[in-house]
Design a protein around this motif. Sequence first.
Motif, mmCIF file in Angstrom:
data_model
loop_
_atom_site.group_PDB
_atom_site.id
_atom_site.type_symbol
_atom_site.label_atom_id
_atom_site.label_comp_id
_atom_site.label_asym_id
_atom_site.label_seq_id
_atom_site.Cartn_x
_atom_site.Cartn_y
_atom_site.Cartn_z
ATOM 1 N N LYS A 55 0.744 -1.239 0.172
ATOM 2 C CA LYS A 55 0.043 0.071 0.046
ATOM 3 C C LYS A 55 0.829 1.126 -0.187
ATOM 4 C CE LYS A 55 -3.448 1.368 2.472
ATOM 5 N NZ LYS A 55 -4.615 1.414 2.812
ATOM 6 N N SER A 142 -7.862 -0.456 4.511
ATOM 7 C CA SER A 142 -8.593 -0.382 3.260
ATOM 8 C C SER A 142 -7.581 -0.774 2.038
ATOM 9 C CB SER A 142 -9.146 0.857 2.946
ATOM 10 O OG SER A 142 -8.074 2.152 3.230
ATOM 11 N N SER A 150 -10.898 4.966 -0.914
ATOM 12 C CA SER A 150 -10.883 3.651 -0.484
ATOM 13 C C SER A 150 -11.671 2.716 -1.531
ATOM 14 C CB SER A 150 -11.661 3.467 0.800
ATOM 15 O OG SER A 150 -10.893 3.913 1.968
HETATM 16 MG MG MG Z 1 -7.863 3.378 4.681
#
Ligand code: MG
Length: 318
Positions: A55, A142, A150
Amino acid sequence: MRENLRVKTHLTSSPEQAAEFVRKGGVVAFPTETVYGLGADVFDENAVKKIFEAKMRPADNPLIAHISEHSQLRQLALEVTGPAQKLIDAFFPGPLTVVLKKTGAVPTIATAGLETIGVRMPKSATAHEFLQACSTPVVAPSANLSGRPSPTTWEAVFEDLDGRIDCILQDDQTVIGLESTVVDCTSDVPLVLRLGAISLEEIRSILPDAELYQDTGSDAVRSPGLRHSHYSPRARVYLTDSLSLKQAPHDSAFIGINAPEGEFRLKRICESVAWYAHDVFEFFRECDRAGIANIYCEIIPESGIGAALMDRLRRAAE
Ligand code: MG
Ligand code: TXA
């Protein structure tokens, strides 16, 4: 900048197959009723590290642990405080995260160095099947690249994370569209750290003395994640009153519940505030795909899920 991880990302609609990747130390995107999460075994430090890498998430932003059984709480939390138990009785399974003091078994990489852990039990049937098959609590933020909106569809996860994660568990668009409400239950006064799908009114119907956390910037930050930039499409986001939109610039889009007067290249008029919340993150992504430069978002009253929606819109507009 996105560095290349070059992992093969498997797509499956089988919760059992997706869980297999978690059991082998991998990272898997899975649906919940709020948004898609990016999960790994909470007790596997190496797997948790992969979440942050995939991420590009700042290391000071703690993760939420997802459970499918009440008995798993004992593996994660030292004690379930009175206020926490009341919230759990009222809202588990559902879009609520309770923050409690963590056990020694939970690695600090998962909690970004904090001595507390957020725990939630999703309501989505697919999430439940997946978590059961993992047979361990699963930490998951997320499933978007850090800072992006998201993901509420598996395609949005694919767009951000293909080649960076082991598997995507494919399911329908998420039913709520905004993230869970986060409530810190470690001190005497319960503190709502993040507004979410369960409204402040609903929290206060169970815990009348619950307070909404205000980041004054002075005291120690209770929820570091709130400080980072969030929910941003590439387009600029503006908050607006629909009636004053006659002269929107050329490459603009609008989302709200009342039709604006001006011309827009993309326009989404939602049936209700709940649908606005359901659609907003996917609409942001649609705008990016269409090369929209400006997104005008209608301001709505801050009650019920409207408060959480306005919180996300303000952060997106920052
Ligand atoms: Mg998030
Ligand atoms: O609905 C949701 O909550 C989704 C789905 C996947 O469950 N998850 C999600 O995770 O939104 P994430 O990482 O994007 O947001 C988690 C938020 C952050 O603001 C973080 O700072 C806060 O929860 N948080 C997590 N653990 C915490 C802790 N121990 N203390 C304070 N805040 C915490």
